[in-house]
Enzyme design. Structure first.
Site, PDB file in Angstrom:
ATOM      1  CG  ASP A   1       5.756   3.284   0.716  1.00 15.63           C
ATOM      2  OD1 ASP A   1       6.060   3.816   1.801  1.00 15.63           O
ATOM      3  OD2 ASP A   1       4.583   3.247   0.292  1.00 15.63           O
TER       4      ASP A   1
ATOM      5  CE  LYS B   1       2.349   4.608   8.575  1.00 12.09           C
ATOM      6  NZ  LYS B   1       1.045   5.117   9.000  1.00 12.09           N
TER       7      LYS B   1
ATOM      8  CE1 TYR C   1      -3.670   2.521   0.611  1.00 10.74           C
ATOM      9  CE2 TYR C   1      -2.384   3.262   2.503  1.00 10.74           C
ATOM     10  CZ  TYR C   1      -3.430   3.449   1.621  1.00 10.74           C
ATOM     11  OH  TYR C   1      -4.246   4.549   1.746  1.00 10.74           O
TER      12      TYR C   1
END
Length: 431
Positions: free
Chosen positions: A238, A271, A143
């Protein structure tokens, strides 16, 4: 006693689609009522009923220090006094960019944004602009945010173009997105053989956290790097989830230890670099990043990019995680948890497999660790749901979905882990 979680959920559903502002929070996968968090401290949070939980999602990864770390709190409070947002450059943006570049050798320059989705979509635009190509490669189960071009599932056969997985995404929007099976060398080779000259970038979660916890094999990652180099495509990591979470240099530093000279061409982060504030980034070598406006023709902008309060939070977090022994202690605590869960499952005679890296972990109710999304999908969903609610009833909060990784923070204590394992032993006995 009135269940305030249920009352709040009822209210929320009247004004917010599904009662939540991000789908996984709705407990739709596991059933039941979402817990509305009132406050958090260290490794715990308290819901609207005042019930205390050991927190293993940590805002889905950012809270690597735990909630309310004193040094981070002080930095945020001080920054807030100076102003929430300016729409103009600040010194802390420069400091955060310098800190990221110092810790991630593959990056020369970085652009700060506000979310992982924004970082991922911007990186793809930059890759296309830098290479002059249209096609991108992604992997089923990875994702990269909810940008249109990335909301795709695999088609039939090898190296086929993706089909939209969301209403509102026209097929023509994903016509240049190739979706392959994770850890499948045959499909990877076929994709580059057929489309290599047209591929702008291959984007991958090196350790996928959205099909629970699945890591790319070393041969597979080696071949990703070789094929991108051979065909002139950019290898984009990612690391929104893994960046500074699995190691100080991110997942790419883990693979660099296993593959001599390894590094990606682009990195997407989020994050942990925001410490819990809305902040993300993407970075690459200078030649690629200088294709971005105002230097180059690839446009990207954001009013709140490099927000002064968010950068203060991120900087304070990055300083703390560089303390000597930080990752050794975090890894040891995470391994203590996974070993305890494995032992409890074994004692109950249940199929169970677990893996971890740094402060990120995952477990599956199956005998062996899966290597791709299709295998993950074969795990026992109803049994997991019973496990989840059993743990929740005992004050332990794991991700409310079978397909999400978990996170341990520096604030988790040996007692927290022992309590978790004891609860798991009780629940496993009922499964």
């Amino acid at each position: 006693m009135t269940d305030r979680n249920q009352a709040l959920f009822d209210r929320a559903q009247q004004r917010i689609p599904g009662g939540v502002n991000s789908p996984v929070r709705a407990f739709k996968a596991v059933g039941g009522t979402p817990r509305f968090v009132q406050r958090a401290q260290g490794a715990h949070f308290w819901d609207a009923n005042g019930q205390k939980y050991i927190d293993y999602i940590g805002s889905w990864g950012p809270m690597i220090l735990g909630h309310g770390h004193p040094a981070v709190l002080e930095a945020v409070q001080k920054a807030a006094l100076d102003g929430f947002s300016f729409g103009a450059p600040t010194e802390r943006e420069v400091e955060l960019a310098e800190e990221i570049v110092k810790l991630v050798p593959s990056i020369d320059m970085v652009r700060l944004v506000s979310s992982g989705t924004e970082a991922g979509m911007s990186a793809i635009r930059l890759a296309r602009g830098a290479t002059g190509r249209k096609k991108i490669v992604k992997f089923e189960g990875c994702y990269h945010g909810h940008a249109d071009a990335l909301l795709v599932k695999a088609g039939s056969g090898l190296a086929t173009f993706g089909n939209p997985t969301s209403a509102g995404v026209p097929p023509e929007v994903v016509q240049h997105t190739l979706v392959l099976e994770y850890n499948n060398l045959e499909q990877l080779e076929a994709a580059f053989q057929e489309h290599g000259a047209d591929i702008a970038c291959l984007m991958i979660e090196p350790i996928a956290g959205n099909m629970n916890f699945v890591r790319a094999s070393v041969p597979f990652m080696t071949r990703c790097r070789e094929l991108c180099t051979q065909h002139g495509a950019l290898l984009a990591f990612d690391e929104v989830m893994t960046g500074f979470r699995v190691a100080l240099g991110g997942a790419q530093s883990v693979y660099a230890q296993l593959i001599p000279g390894f590094e990606p061409d682009m990195t997407v982060m989020g994050k942990v670099i925001g410490g819990g504030m809305p902040l993300a980034a993407f970075g690459a070598k200078r030649a690629v990043m200088e294709q971005l406006a105002p230097l180059g023709g690839v446009y990207q902008a954001g009013t709140l990019s490099g927000n002064p309060v968010a950068t203060a939070c991120g900087l304070a977090t990055l300083k703390q995680i560089q303390q000597p022994g930080f990752y050794e202690a975090l890894s040891a605590r995470t391994q203590q948890l996974t070993a305890g869960l494995q032992s409890a499952a074994d004692a109950a005679g249940l199929p169970f497999a677990t893996d971890s890296q740094g402060g990120m972990f995952g477990f599956f109710l199956m005998d062996t660790l899966p290597q791709n999304y299709a295998t993950v999908m074969t795990t026992d969903g109803p049994r997991f749901n019973r496990f989840f609610h059993g743990m929740l009833d005992r004050g332990v909060y794991f991700a409310p979905a079978l397909y999400e990784a978990g996170f341990v923070s520096a604030a988790h204590t040996e007692a927290d882990v022992a309590a978790t394992v004891a609860a798991a032993r009780d629940v496993f006995a009922t499964l």
